[in-house]
Design a protein around this motif. Structure first.
Motif, PDB file in Angstrom:
ATOM      1  N   GLY A  60      55.234  33.936  38.093  1.00 63.46           N
ATOM      2  CA  GLY A  60      55.721  34.355  36.791  1.00 63.46           C
ATOM      3  C   GLY A  60      54.891  35.425  36.114  1.00 63.46           C
ATOM      4  O   GLY A  60      55.181  35.784  34.970  1.00 63.46           O
ATOM      5  N   ALA A  61      53.882  35.963  36.792  1.00 61.96           N
ATOM      6  CA  ALA A  61      53.004  36.978  36.201  1.00 61.96           C
ATOM      7  C   ALA A  61      53.194  38.311  36.919  1.00 61.96           C
ATOM      8  O   ALA A  61      53.411  38.340  38.133  1.00 61.96           O
ATOM      9  CB  ALA A  61      51.546  36.545  36.287  1.00 61.96           C
ATOM     10  N   PRO A  62      53.108  39.440  36.205  1.00 56.59           N
ATOM     11  CA  PRO A  62      53.251  40.746  36.861  1.00 56.59           C
ATOM     12  C   PRO A  62      52.204  40.988  37.941  1.00 56.59           C
ATOM     13  O   PRO A  62      52.495  41.584  38.976  1.00 56.59           O
ATOM     14  CB  PRO A  62      53.101  41.740  35.706  1.00 56.59           C
ATOM     15  N   VAL A  63      50.972  40.534  37.700  1.00 56.38           N
ATOM     16  CA  VAL A  63      49.889  40.676  38.670  1.00 56.38           C
ATOM     17  C   VAL A  63      49.418  39.278  39.051  1.00 56.38           C
ATOM     18  O   VAL A  63      49.092  38.475  38.175  1.00 56.38           O
ATOM     19  CB  VAL A  63      48.712  41.490  38.090  1.00 56.38           C
ATOM     20  N   PRO A  64      49.397  38.941  40.339  1.00 50.44           N
ATOM     21  CA  PRO A  64      48.957  37.596  40.739  1.00 50.44           C
ATOM     22  C   PRO A  64      47.549  37.296  40.253  1.00 50.44           C
ATOM     23  O   PRO A  64      46.707  38.195  40.111  1.00 50.44           O
ATOM     24  CB  PRO A  64      49.021  37.646  42.271  1.00 50.44           C
ATOM     25  N   ALA A  65      47.291  36.028  40.014  1.00 49.41           N
ATOM     26  CA  ALA A  65      45.966  35.627  39.540  1.00 49.41           C
ATOM     27  C   ALA A  65      44.904  35.856  40.604  1.00 49.41           C
ATOM     28  O   ALA A  65      43.760  36.183  40.296  1.00 49.41           O
ATOM     29  CB  ALA A  65      45.993  34.159  39.120  1.00 49.41           C
ATOM     30  N   ASN A  66      45.259  35.666  41.872  1.00 48.06           N
ATOM     31  CA  ASN A  66      44.306  35.836  42.968  1.00 48.06           C
ATOM     32  C   ASN A  66      44.675  37.092  43.749  1.00 48.06           C
ATOM     33  O   ASN A  66      45.629  37.099  44.519  1.00 48.06           O
ATOM     34  CB  ASN A  66      44.335  34.617  43.894  1.00 48.06           C
ATOM     35  N   ILE A  67      43.925  38.153  43.527  1.00 51.02           N
ATOM     36  CA  ILE A  67      44.186  39.417  44.199  1.00 51.02           C
ATOM     37  C   ILE A  67      42.939  39.839  44.960  1.00 51.02           C
ATOM     38  O   ILE A  67      41.823  39.403  44.660  1.00 51.02           O
ATOM     39  CB  ILE A  67      44.597  40.518  43.199  1.00 51.02           C
ATOM     40  N   TRP A  68      43.133  40.688  45.959  1.00 46.60           N
ATOM     41  CA  TRP A  68      42.015  41.162  46.758  1.00 46.60           C
ATOM     42  C   TRP A  68      41.624  42.557  46.320  1.00 46.60           C
ATOM     43  O   TRP A  68      42.470  43.372  45.959  1.00 46.60           O
ATOM     44  CB  TRP A  68      42.398  41.186  48.237  1.00 46.60           C
ATOM     45  N   PHE A  69      40.331  42.825  46.335  1.00 46.01           N
ATOM     46  CA  PHE A  69      39.842  44.170  46.091  1.00 46.01           C
ATOM     47  C   PHE A  69      38.608  44.379  46.947  1.00 46.01           C
ATOM     48  O   PHE A  69      37.924  43.426  47.332  1.00 46.01           O
ATOM     49  CB  PHE A  69      39.503  44.382  44.606  1.00 46.01           C
ATOM     50  N   ALA A  70      38.338  45.628  47.290  1.00 47.96           N
ATOM     51  CA  ALA A  70      37.195  45.948  48.137  1.00 47.96           C
ATOM     52  C   ALA A  70      35.908  45.640  47.388  1.00 47.96           C
ATOM     53  O   ALA A  70      35.694  46.109  46.268  1.00 47.96           O
ATOM     54  CB  ALA A  70      37.236  47.418  48.555  1.00 47.96           C
ATOM     55  N   ALA A  71      35.059  44.834  48.004  1.00 46.79           N
ATOM     56  CA  ALA A  71      33.809  44.439  47.365  1.00 46.79           C
ATOM     57  C   ALA A  71      32.775  45.552  47.497  1.00 46.79           C
ATOM     58  O   ALA A  71      32.743  46.273  48.498  1.00 46.79           O
ATOM     59  CB  ALA A  71      33.277  43.158  48.005  1.00 46.79           C
ATOM     60  N   PRO A  72      31.912  45.726  46.503  1.00 41.49           N
ATOM     61  CA  PRO A  72      30.849  46.733  46.620  1.00 41.49           C
ATOM     62  C   PRO A  72      29.859  46.331  47.699  1.00 41.49           C
ATOM     63  O   PRO A  72      29.702  45.148  48.006  1.00 41.49           O
ATOM     64  CB  PRO A  72      30.203  46.709  45.221  1.00 41.49           C
ATOM     65  N   PRO A  73      29.192  47.295  48.320  1.00 43.62           N
ATOM     66  CA  PRO A  73      28.225  46.950  49.374  1.00 43.62           C
ATOM     67  C   PRO A  73      27.076  46.131  48.807  1.00 43.62           C
ATOM     68  O   PRO A  73      26.669  46.320  47.655  1.00 43.62           O
ATOM     69  CB  PRO A  73      27.750  48.321  49.874  1.00 43.62           C
ATOM     70  N   PRO A  74      26.538  45.198  49.593  1.00 41.06           N
ATOM     71  CA  PRO A  74      25.431  44.373  49.100  1.00 41.06           C
ATOM     72  C   PRO A  74      24.162  45.190  48.924  1.00 41.06           C
ATOM     73  O   PRO A  74      23.986  46.249  49.536  1.00 41.06           O
ATOM     74  CB  PRO A  74      25.263  43.323  50.205  1.00 41.06           C
ATOM     75  N   THR A  75      23.298  44.703  48.089  1.00 40.22           N
ATOM     76  CA  THR A  75      22.014  45.361  47.862  1.00 40.22           C
ATOM     77  C   THR A  75      21.141  45.232  49.104  1.00 40.22           C
ATOM     78  O   THR A  75      20.975  44.142  49.649  1.00 40.22           O
ATOM     79  CB  THR A  75      21.300  44.734  46.657  1.00 40.22           C
ATOM     80  N   THR A  76      20.619  46.344  49.574  1.00 39.33           N
ATOM     81  CA  THR A  76      19.779  46.323  50.772  1.00 39.33           C
ATOM     82  C   THR A  76      18.386  45.809  50.437  1.00 39.33           C
ATOM     83  O   THR A  76      17.939  45.863  49.292  1.00 39.33           O
ATOM     84  CB  THR A  76      19.678  47.728  51.374  1.00 39.33           C
ATOM     85  N   LYS A  77      17.715  45.321  51.467  1.00 39.96           N
ATOM     86  CA  LYS A  77      16.373  44.794  51.304  1.00 39.96           C
ATOM     87  C   LYS A  77      15.373  45.709  52.004  1.00 39.96           C
ATOM     88  O   LYS A  77      15.724  46.481  52.885  1.00 39.96           O
ATOM     89  CB  LYS A  77      16.286  43.375  51.879  1.00 39.96           C
ATOM     90  N   MET A  78      14.128  45.583  51.620  1.00 40.88           N
ATOM     91  CA  MET A  78      13.087  46.409  52.216  1.00 40.88           C
ATOM     92  C   MET A  78      12.852  46.032  53.675  1.00 40.88           C
ATOM     93  O   MET A  78      12.614  46.878  54.525  1.00 40.88           O
ATOM     94  CB  MET A  78      11.788  46.260  51.423  1.00 40.88           C
TER      95      MET A  78
END
Length: 250
Positions: A174-192
């Motif tokens: 019943g909603a124009p945009v579903p509550a659970n949608i997928w989007f590209a996640a940002p890259p994780p923070t790199t470690k030393m």
């Protein structure tokens, strides 16, 4: 004087009183929560290879609630007979639903409006009211691709959706945009030092688990092959090539 004699009796009584109050108040607080709470006992079912963490955990106490939340609303209109003029004979620019009669087409449009469109906009959420065949409204182009996707799932992925199938309501509710949608996640923070393989980062998309941070882009964005872990030997098809839906041609 023994160690027992050195204890503070006031502290002991306070600890016992505090513990008793906590035991009495905590259940009331949990009962007042709006969200259900997972409490033992929980059931688990292995759905993949051992050692991979592929299991389905369920709470028998919440099963009835989940069933209630996933009930399909009754149809707005009863099914119509597959006779009469075709939709392509009545309407213009029919690219996906050309195999439906005009009555079937109208019934589907009414349900899509109920399942997806905001009530204050109705048909105008996807259509230009001055020209229903016009494709200038972006949501109409998206809706056409979504209909193609739904049809593809129901026709090609029967092992997954079985006889239930999927509709617009399966995701939109019943909603124009579903509550659970997928989007590209940002890259994780790199470690030393070291390399974690993109895992063990707190990301909501993977329920804060130890899975790779972005396991979906390869399939949903880059159109790579998807392997299916099925409960039966050699499922058919055992491997499918995910296909990004292209704009249907006339």
């Amino acid at each position: 004087m023994s160690f027992k004699d050195k204890r503070n009796p006031v502290s002991g009584r306070w600890a016992r009183t505090t513990g008793l109050i906590t035991m009495l108040i905590l259940p009331l607080g949990l009962a007042a929560c709006n969200d259900p709470v997972d409490v033992p006992p929980l059931d688990s079912q292995q759905i993949g290879y051992r050692g991979t963490g592929m299991e389905q955990v369920s709470n028998p106490g919440l099963d009835a609630l989940l069933v209630k939340l996933n009930e399909v609303p009754p149809p707005i209109y009863d099914p119509v007979p597959a006779d009469g003029p075709m939709a392509t004979e009545i309407y213009q620019n029919i690219q996906v639903l050309g195999d439906l009669t005009a009555d079937q087409f109208d019934r589907l449009m009414a349900h899509i409006t109920e399942w997806v469109a905001p009530p204050e906009q109705g048909c105008n959420y996807c259509h230009n009211p001055e020209n229903l065949a016009d494709d200038s409204v972006y949501t109409k182009v998206v809706a056409r691709s979504m209909i193609s996707m739904t049809r593809q799932i129901n026709s090609d992925w029967g092992d997954h959706v079985v006889q239930t199938g999927v509709t617009c309501y399966s995701c939109h509710r019943g909603a124009p945009v579903p509550a659970n949608i997928w989007f590209a996640a940002p890259p994780p923070t790199t470690k030393m030092v070291g390399w974690d393989g993109g895992q063990n980062h707190p990301v909501e998309a993977i329920n804060y688990s130890s899975l790779p941070v972005d396991p979906f882009s390869a399939y949903l964005l880059n159109d790579e092959a998807i392997r299916i872990a099925a409960p039966k030997l050699c499922p058919v098809p055992m491997m499918r090539q995910s296909s990004r839906l292209k704009k249907p041609m006339l």
